[in-house]
Scaffold this motif. Sequence first.
Motif, PDB file in Angstrom:
ATOM      1  N   ALA A   1       3.585  -2.504   9.038  1.00 39.80           N
ATOM      2  CA  ALA A   1       3.254  -2.968   7.685  1.00 39.80           C
ATOM      3  C   ALA A   1       3.785  -2.020   6.612  1.00 39.80           C
ATOM      4  N   THR A   2       3.753  -0.722   6.886  1.00 38.40           N
ATOM      5  CA  THR A   2       4.198   0.271   5.902  1.00 38.40           C
ATOM      6  C   THR A   2       5.659   0.667   6.082  1.00 38.40           C
ATOM      7  N   GLN A   3       6.303   0.094   7.074  1.00 38.13           N
ATOM      8  CA  GLN A   3       7.687   0.388   7.417  1.00 38.13           C
ATOM      9  C   GLN A   3       7.888   1.841   7.839  1.00 38.13           C
ATOM     10  N   ALA A   4       6.819   2.439   8.388  1.00 34.91           N
ATOM     11  CA  ALA A   4       6.916   3.804   8.902  1.00 34.91           C
ATOM     12  C   ALA A   4       7.675   3.829  10.221  1.00 34.91           C
ATOM     13  N   ILE A   5       7.682   2.689  10.911  1.00 39.81           N
ATOM     14  CA  ILE A   5       8.434   2.545  12.150  1.00 39.81           C
ATOM     15  C   ILE A   5       9.296   1.288  12.033  1.00 39.81           C
ATOM     16  N   THR A   6      10.283   1.204  12.888  1.00 39.81           N
ATOM     17  CA  THR A   6      11.185   0.061  12.879  1.00 39.81           C
ATOM     18  C   THR A   6      10.439  -1.196  13.284  1.00 39.81           C
ATOM     19  N   ARG A   7      10.531  -2.209  12.451  1.00 37.38           N
ATOM     20  CA  ARG A   7       9.882  -3.480  12.760  1.00 37.38           C
ATOM     21  C   ARG A   7      10.652  -4.186  13.870  1.00 37.38           C
ATOM     22  N   PRO A   8       9.926  -4.828  14.796  1.00 42.53           N
ATOM     23  CA  PRO A   8      10.614  -5.510  15.896  1.00 42.53           C
ATOM     24  C   PRO A   8      11.310  -6.781  15.406  1.00 42.53           C
ATOM     25  N   GLU A   9      12.276  -7.198  16.179  1.00 40.92           N
ATOM     26  CA  GLU A   9      12.999  -8.430  15.876  1.00 40.92           C
ATOM     27  C   GLU A   9      12.037  -9.613  15.905  1.00 40.92           C
ATOM     28  N   LEU A  10      12.129 -10.470  14.899  1.00 38.40           N
ATOM     29  CA  LEU A  10      11.253 -11.640  14.835  1.00 38.40           C
ATOM     30  C   LEU A  10      11.730 -12.701  15.823  1.00 38.40           C
TER      31      LEU A  10
ATOM     32  N   ILE B   1       0.835  -1.196   0.000  1.00 37.90           N
ATOM     33  CA  ILE B   1       0.000   0.000   0.000  1.00 37.90           C
ATOM     34  C   ILE B   1       0.871   1.247   0.000  1.00 37.90           C
ATOM     35  N   GLY B   2       2.158   1.075  -0.166  1.00 41.16           N
ATOM     36  CA  GLY B   2       3.060   2.215  -0.175  1.00 41.16           C
ATOM     37  C   GLY B   2       3.587   2.516   1.211  1.00 41.16           C
ATOM     38  N   ARG B   3       4.692   3.148   1.217  1.00 38.73           N
ATOM     39  CA  ARG B   3       5.360   3.469   2.465  1.00 38.73           C
ATOM     40  C   ARG B   3       4.799   4.760   3.050  1.00 38.73           C
ATOM     41  N   VAL B   4       4.715   4.814   4.358  1.00 39.76           N
ATOM     42  CA  VAL B   4       4.283   6.007   5.078  1.00 39.76           C
ATOM     43  C   VAL B   4       5.522   6.613   5.723  1.00 39.76           C
ATOM     44  N   ILE B   5       5.669   7.919   5.612  1.00 38.80           N
ATOM     45  CA  ILE B   5       6.811   8.606   6.213  1.00 38.80           C
ATOM     46  C   ILE B   5       6.313   9.455   7.380  1.00 38.80           C
ATOM     47  N   LEU B   6       6.807   9.146   8.549  1.00 44.08           N
ATOM     48  CA  LEU B   6       6.487   9.920   9.741  1.00 44.08           C
ATOM     49  C   LEU B   6       7.630  10.877  10.045  1.00 44.08           C
ATOM     50  N   ALA B   7       7.302  12.028  10.611  1.00 45.06           N
ATOM     51  CA  ALA B   7       8.324  12.946  11.114  1.00 45.06           C
ATOM     52  C   ALA B   7       9.064  12.237  12.248  1.00 45.06           C
ATOM     53  N   PRO B   8      10.306  12.621  12.508  1.00 49.04           N
ATOM     54  CA  PRO B   8      11.085  11.922  13.548  1.00 49.04           C
ATOM     55  C   PRO B   8      10.379  11.803  14.897  1.00 49.04           C
ATOM     56  N   ARG B   9       9.784  12.871  15.403  1.00 51.45           N
ATOM     57  CA  ARG B   9       9.111  12.798  16.705  1.00 51.45           C
ATOM     58  C   ARG B   9       7.861  11.931  16.634  1.00 51.45           C
ATOM     59  N   GLU B  10       7.119  11.996  15.528  1.00 53.88           N
ATOM     60  CA  GLU B  10       5.944  11.136  15.368  1.00 53.88           C
ATOM     61  C   GLU B  10       6.378   9.679  15.444  1.00 53.88           C
TER      62      GLU B  10
ATOM     63  N   LYS C   1      -1.414  10.067   9.516  1.00 50.23           N
ATOM     64  CA  LYS C   1      -0.587   9.604   8.385  1.00 50.23           C
ATOM     65  C   LYS C   1      -0.679   8.091   8.206  1.00 50.23           C
ATOM     66  N   LEU C   2      -0.892   7.384   9.304  1.00 54.33           N
ATOM     67  CA  LEU C   2      -0.968   5.919   9.263  1.00 54.33           C
ATOM     68  C   LEU C   2      -2.398   5.486   8.919  1.00 54.33           C
ATOM     69  N   HIS C   3      -2.874   6.007   7.836  1.00 59.20           N
ATOM     70  CA  HIS C   3      -4.194   5.666   7.283  1.00 59.20           C
ATOM     71  C   HIS C   3      -5.343   6.039   8.207  1.00 59.20           C
ATOM     72  N   GLY C   4      -5.131   7.079   9.022  1.00 56.61           N
ATOM     73  CA  GLY C   4      -6.215   7.614   9.837  1.00 56.61           C
ATOM     74  C   GLY C   4      -6.690   6.716  10.964  1.00 56.61           C
ATOM     75  N   VAL C   5      -5.822   5.828  11.431  1.00 62.32           N
ATOM     76  CA  VAL C   5      -6.224   4.931  12.521  1.00 62.32           C
ATOM     77  C   VAL C   5      -6.442   5.741  13.797  1.00 62.32           C
ATOM     78  N   SER C   6      -7.235   5.187  14.705  1.00 60.07           N
ATOM     79  CA  SER C   6      -7.508   5.914  15.939  1.00 60.07           C
ATOM     80  C   SER C   6      -6.898   5.246  17.169  1.00 60.07           C
ATOM     81  N   GLU C   7      -6.628   3.966  17.106  1.00 59.13           N
ATOM     82  CA  GLU C   7      -6.110   3.232  18.269  1.00 59.13           C
ATOM     83  C   GLU C   7      -4.602   3.021  18.168  1.00 59.13           C
ATOM     84  N   ASN C   8      -3.947   2.967  19.328  1.00 58.90           N
ATOM     85  CA  ASN C   8      -2.494   2.762  19.362  1.00 58.90           C
ATOM     86  C   ASN C   8      -2.096   1.437  18.738  1.00 58.90           C
ATOM     87  N   ALA C   9      -2.867   0.377  19.001  1.00 61.21           N
ATOM     88  CA  ALA C   9      -2.546  -0.936  18.429  1.00 61.21           C
ATOM     89  C   ALA C   9      -2.575  -0.874  16.907  1.00 61.21           C
TER      90      ALA C   9
END
Length: 158
Positions: A67-76, A5-14, A51-59
């Motif tokens: 999924a969009t790699q906007a944040i660092t994915r945790p270690e598997l 669905i394309g990558r989302v870019i968050l500002a550093p503080r976000e 920016k994260l597709h308008g979600v409202s919940e933290n989860a």
Amino acid sequence: MTMSIGRVILAPRERQVVEGLADGSTLATVARNLKIREVTAAGYLRLGKRKLHGVSENAAALAVGYATQAITRPELLDPEGLDLSREQRNLVPLIARGMTTAQMVPELKQPVQIIRRYGRELQQSLRAKNWAHVVTRAWQYQVLTADHVIASLRGPQC
């Protein structure tokens, strides 16, 4: 095949605020760790969720962020020893969509008390502190994947 669905870019503080929730921390704890006021952290979180597709919940923010790699994915982690029931597994994508227990009732066709019990058991099995942490742990154990999250963002036509 992996959907996209394309990558989302968050500002550093976000990004820092959203990532700070990954371990089950509260927003107050995240703000304290970042040495910013809680109201400021809430503002960054609100902008990030938009920016994260308008979600409202933290989860959901974490799920879409991974999924969009906007944040660092945790270690598997190795899912071999993880023993989740079918009912617990069925909760994961709903939690990742940001659904409340009450919203899950028609989807799962189960009474709210039963869904709450499955939710508590899921949290215990994953050793998670809250729903946001469930998303991180489910991602680590590969119970939740980018394809699951992207399919839910695209809606029922997939």
